[in-house]
Motif scaffolding. Structure first.
Motif, PDB file in Angstrom:
ATOM      1  N   UNK A   1      36.083  59.482  11.851  1.00 24.06           N
ATOM      2  CA  UNK A   1      36.464  58.649  12.846  1.00 24.06           C
ATOM      3  C   UNK A   1      37.339  58.192  12.619  1.00 24.06           C
ATOM      4  N   UNK A   2      38.755  57.345  13.125  1.00 18.99           N
ATOM      5  CA  UNK A   2      40.305  57.368  12.476  1.00 18.99           C
ATOM      6  C   UNK A   2      40.004  55.459  12.925  1.00 18.99           C
ATOM      7  N   UNK A   3      38.632  55.234  13.662  1.00 18.32           N
ATOM      8  CA  UNK A   3      38.701  53.954  13.706  1.00 18.32           C
ATOM      9  C   UNK A   3      37.746  53.350  12.832  1.00 18.32           C
ATOM     10  N   UNK A   4      37.181  53.982  12.290  1.00 12.93           N
ATOM     11  CA  UNK A   4      36.076  53.785  10.838  1.00 12.93           C
ATOM     12  C   UNK A   4      35.872  54.263   9.855  1.00 12.93           C
ATOM     13  N   UNK A   5      36.685  55.189   9.436  1.00 14.87           N
ATOM     14  CA  UNK A   5      36.870  56.410   8.881  1.00 14.87           C
ATOM     15  C   UNK A   5      37.183  55.124   7.202  1.00 14.87           C
ATOM     16  N   UNK A   6      37.085  53.813   6.766  1.00 14.34           N
ATOM     17  CA  UNK A   6      37.649  53.338   5.773  1.00 14.34           C
ATOM     18  C   UNK A   6      36.668  51.780   5.539  1.00 14.34           C
ATOM     19  N   UNK A   7      35.311  52.083   7.217  1.00  9.47           N
ATOM     20  CA  UNK A   7      34.166  51.348   6.510  1.00  9.47           C
ATOM     21  C   UNK A   7      34.003  51.337   5.936  1.00  9.47           C
ATOM     22  N   UNK A   8      33.239  50.424   4.901  1.00 13.66           N
ATOM     23  CA  UNK A   8      32.163  50.859   3.598  1.00 13.66           C
ATOM     24  C   UNK A   8      30.841  50.964   3.841  1.00 13.66           C
ATOM     25  N   UNK A   9      30.475  52.221   2.797  1.00 16.55           N
ATOM     26  CA  UNK A   9      28.606  52.311   3.629  1.00 16.55           C
ATOM     27  C   UNK A   9      28.350  53.048   2.923  1.00 16.55           C
ATOM     28  N   UNK A  10      27.081  52.091   2.399  1.00 11.76           N
ATOM     29  CA  UNK A  10      26.240  52.739   1.125  1.00 11.76           C
ATOM     30  C   UNK A  10      25.035  52.722   1.296  1.00 11.76           C
TER      31      UNK A  10
END
Length: 146
Positions: free
Chosen positions: A82-91
């Motif tokens: 998702x272009x809007x979410x792809x940079x969101x850090x995920x743990x």
């Protein structure tokens, strides 16, 4: 300069969710935690769909692997696509220490993979360290939705 960190906790086990929320509150680092119980709800929250039209974008997603409806890897794959979410850090925050799960998570560009310790004190310490890392040491990107 640190700021309040907004966590989205995606966890179907209510006991584990309560432990994470309680220990994040006790960590003495400014943060807020929103909890959703499955992968479908997580994506709806992140995309501000359904019950979440006014949801604030989290700074970090804490994602269990074994979830109902959509599992953690499916959620991670959707976030990275998702272009809007792809940079969101995920743990990934899971009980699985299986090498195959770790490999797949990193293949899908997870930022970190944490195995929940069985020992309560170690679990509390891990959540405290997690909060310190994201709330004090790590510099998050500027918020774009404020």
């Amino acid at each position: 300069m640190s700021r309040m960190v907004k966590f989205l906790l995606v966890e179907d086990d209510e006991d584990h969710a309560e432990l994470v929320k309680r220990n994040l509150r006790r960590a003495r680092v400014a943060n807020s935690v929103t909890h959703v119980p499955d992968g479908v709800e997580a994506l709806a929250f992140l995309r501000r769909e359904g019950n979440y039209p006014d949801a604030e974008r989290p700074d970090v997603v804490l994602l269990d692997l074994k979830l109902p409806k959509l599992d953690g890897l499916e959620v991670l794959t959707a976030i990275r696509a998702d272009d809007e979410l792809r940079d969101l850090p995920v743990v990934i925050l899971t009980t699985s220490d299986a090498e195959a799960d770790r490999e797949r998570a990193y293949e899908h560009h997870v930022n970190s993979y944490l195995v929940k310790p069985v020992d309560f004190e170690k679990f509390r310490q891990m959540v405290n360290d997690l909060s310190l890392y994201w709330g004090v040491w790590n510099v998050l990107p500027p918020r774009t939705d404020e």
